[in-house]
Enzyme design. Structure first.
Site, PDB file in Angstrom:
ATOM      1  CD  GLU A  70      38.381  39.065  66.660  1.00  0.00           C
ATOM      2  OE1 GLU A  70      38.401  39.507  66.335  1.00  0.00           O
ATOM      3  OE2 GLU A  70      38.974  40.522  67.502  1.00  0.00           O
TER       4      GLU A  70
ATOM      5  CG  ASP B 143      44.273  43.122  64.689  1.00  0.00           C
ATOM      6  OD1 ASP B 143      43.658  43.669  65.224  1.00  0.00           O
ATOM      7  OD2 ASP B 143      43.449  42.387  64.261  1.00  0.00           O
TER       8      ASP B 143
HETATM    9  C1  FRU Z   1      41.148  41.591  65.258  1.00  0.00           C
HETATM   10  C2  FRU Z   1      40.501  41.336  64.125  1.00  0.00           C
HETATM   11  C3  FRU Z   1      41.204  40.144  64.117  1.00  0.00           C
HETATM   12  C4  FRU Z   1      41.225  39.800  62.165  1.00  0.00           C
HETATM   13  C5  FRU Z   1      41.096  40.964  61.570  1.00  0.00           C
HETATM   14  C6  FRU Z   1      40.983  41.354  60.619  1.00  0.00           C
HETATM   15  O1  FRU Z   1      40.956  42.892  65.573  1.00  0.00           O
HETATM   16  O2  FRU Z   1      38.953  41.425  64.507  1.00  0.00           O
HETATM   17  O3  FRU Z   1      40.317  38.914  64.110  1.00  0.00           O
HETATM   18  O4  FRU Z   1      42.293  38.896  61.662  1.00  0.00           O
HETATM   19  O5  FRU Z   1      41.184  41.861  62.989  1.00  0.00           O
HETATM   20  O6  FRU Z   1      41.597  42.347  60.109  1.00  0.00           O
END
Ligand code: FRU
Length: 544
Positions: free
Chosen positions: A200, A22
């Site tokens: 998310e 992300d």
């Molecule tokens: C989204 C996610 C978020 C989390 C991160 C962990 O892709 O799953 O919810 O904070 O990636 O790397």
């Protein structure tokens, strides 16, 4: 000699080495757009998360900087956001304004459930070094196993900071005077939207409607984790509604699920904070992958890339406030001309494309509406990626079944399609019936095909269509998006991003062609198809 293809994009951000997911902490400060990112610096698959860091001044040429945040006693560093604390509400900045990151601490211990809490770090040197706040974590919810990805923004009418944070399959909203003490105000998401997977990376921001400074709505983005077999993997939905400083109330049109992107590879995207008011843009980018196969994509030594930066706007389409995405204008400024043609026949275009050899480029095309046509991108001897508009089905599609390396995951190969509201298609016809018109205005120099259209021509305003923001400046482009099928296609070493109809419909897909797959060809349902405008440009990026 066969060399392993270099899949690193020329104008898309990817980490120099190792794993990225992300985008995080996107904030504009002192001339720089910051991009932090979920990073595993010791492996090319997902692992203990850090915040990597890159900056750019033009959204295209990126400079990767040292890691910004490392794991500590509260856990590894999951996704989150960053803001400029202009008024020193935190007390961290007695001298001059600086940056505050609000992120999730993810704590895994043997024989104990996972704990996710929200924490702060701040920087007084333009994001180069960070100090973790001694009072971390600032927000805990012992009842929730999934409590993460805080996105914070300043809400001037209430004089508060607002946080949206993902909690299982809803988003909770909090407010704070100082980023340290948080008060819950409301929840959003019960009984609305897609619940195919865990929620998310939410975002919430205000946009003018149709560029009207007196009219605005709020947009909530929510990414949804991979819902397992039968689902398309991880993807992002959006809602439009009102926000009063405490509660987000979705509009009628948001009762149905609306996707931000119709391809497979745009996830966890959020918008930049603190873009100056005089600019007024809402800029966004996403992670160009899908949790279904993200850990298996066939890159060497690095893994993960971001989409191009996109400007988000709200425009009325068929009566509904609709989220539009256009490539950030900086991409136009970075164009290096390769080919430009107006009013060219299919045969003429075939000839013109024949000698080109391109691994990374932008292709703009405007064809007569109601015609099926497309291009085979990154074409090689027995592979290529057809992308096009199917007028019968009223569909935009990317077909990556023969796109190159596909075997790394059973769900990668596939044809991805989405319905457009094009004239000539059923959806388009229905949309036009709703607007009370039977055909759209068309004033191109290509005369023959216009007789039928012009008989029923109506003006853009009568048809309720907003012309694309830059339509006047484009040669050969006379009227609103509906008189022509307009595509902007961004191809890079391992990605395709298609923007249809001025950004109404967007599809983002990864592809992994060989380096020799560098030809480009055109096809159409009808030999008489005329292309009103075709332009191919290279984009002068970081790795060109
Ligand atoms: C989204 C996610 C978020 C989390 C991160 C962990 O892709 O799953 O919810 O904070 O990636 O790397």
């Amino acid at each position: 000699q066969i060399t392993k293809p270099d899949h690193r994009g020329e104008y898309h951000f990817s980490p120099k080495e190792k794993w990225m997911n992300d985008p995080n902490g996107m904030v504009f400060f002192d001339g720089e757009y910051h991009l932090f990112f979920q990073h595993h610096p010791f492996g090319d698959t997902w692992g203990p998360m850090h915040w990597g860091h890159a900056v750019t001044r033009d959204l295209i040429r990126w400079e990767e900087l040292p890691i910004a945040l490392e794991p500590d006693e509260h856990g590894t560093i999951f996704s989150g956001s960053a803001v400029v604390d202009w008024q020193n509400t935190t007390g961290f900045f007695p001298d001059e304004p600086g940056l505050v990151a609000i992120f999730t601490h993810h704590l895994e211990r043997p024989d104990a459930p996972v704990v996710q809490t929200q924490s702060l770090a701040y920087s007084t040197d333009k994001g180069r070094t960070w100090i973790k706040y001694a009072g971390n974590p600032v927000l805990e919810r012992a009842d929730l196993p999934d409590f993460r990805d805080p996105k914070v923004f300043r809400h001037e009418p209430s004089g508060q900071w607002i946080m949206v944070v993902a909690c299982g399959q809803i988003v909770s909203l909090y407010r704070s005077p100082d980023l340290k003490q948080w008060t819950w105000t409301s929840d959003f998401g019960q009984g609305i939207g897609s619940h195919d997977g865990v929620w998310e990376c939410p975002d919430l921001f205000e946009l003018h409607v149709d560029g009207d400074p007196t009219k605005s709505r709020w947009v909530m983005l929510v990414s949804i984790g991979d819902g397992g077999s039968g689902s398309e993997g991880s993807r992002t939905q959006y809602f439009v509604g009102g926000f009063d400083g405490e509660t987000f109330t979705p509009d009628e049109a948001s009762q149905q699920v609306r996707w931000l992107d119709h391809g497979r590879d745009n996830y966890a995207g959020v918008s930049w904070s603190d873009i100056p008011d005089e600019d007024g843009r809402r800029l966004y980018l996403g992670w160009m992958s899908n949790w279904r196969y993200a850990n298996q994509t066939p890159t060497d030594g690095w893994r993960g890339a971001m989409t191009i930066a996109r400007e988000l706007t709200l425009e009325t389409v068929d009566g509904a406030d609709t989220l539009m995405q256009r490539p950030a204008r900086e991409l136009e400024e970075a164009r290096v001309p390769v080919l430009e043609l107006a009013d060219v026949t299919l045969a003429g275009l075939r000839l013109a494309l024949e000698p080109l050899r391109l691994g990374s480029f932008e292709l703009e095309v405007r064809a007569e509406s109601g015609r099926s046509f497309g291009f085979v991108l990154r074409e090689g001897d027995s592979c290529g990626t057809p992308v096009g508009f199917d007028a019968e089905a009223g569909e935009l599609y990317i077909d990556r079944t023969q796109s190159g390396e596909c075997g790394f995951h059973a769900d990668f190969a596939g044809r991805h399609a989405a319905r457009t509201a094009q004239p000539g298609s059923e959806a388009g016809a229905a949309a036009m019936r709703e607007r009370g018109v039977t055909a759209m205005q068309s004033e191109s120099g290509v005369a023959e095909r216009q007789a039928a259209d012009s008989a029923a021509a109506v003006s853009e305003t009568q048809a309720g269509v907003q012309p694309g923001a830059d339509s006047e400046t484009k040669p050969g482009m006379q009227s609103g998006v509906d008189s022509e099928t307009e595509l902007r296609i961004f191809v890079d070493r391992s990605s395709v991003e298609v923007f249809e109809g001025g950004g109404r419909l967007v599809m983002t897909d990864l592809i992994f062609p060989s380096g020799q797959s560098d030809r480009l060809s055109v096809f159409a349902g009808d030999e008489s198809t005329v292309f009103r405008f075709v332009r191919i440009s290279r984009i002068a990026g970081s790795n060109g």
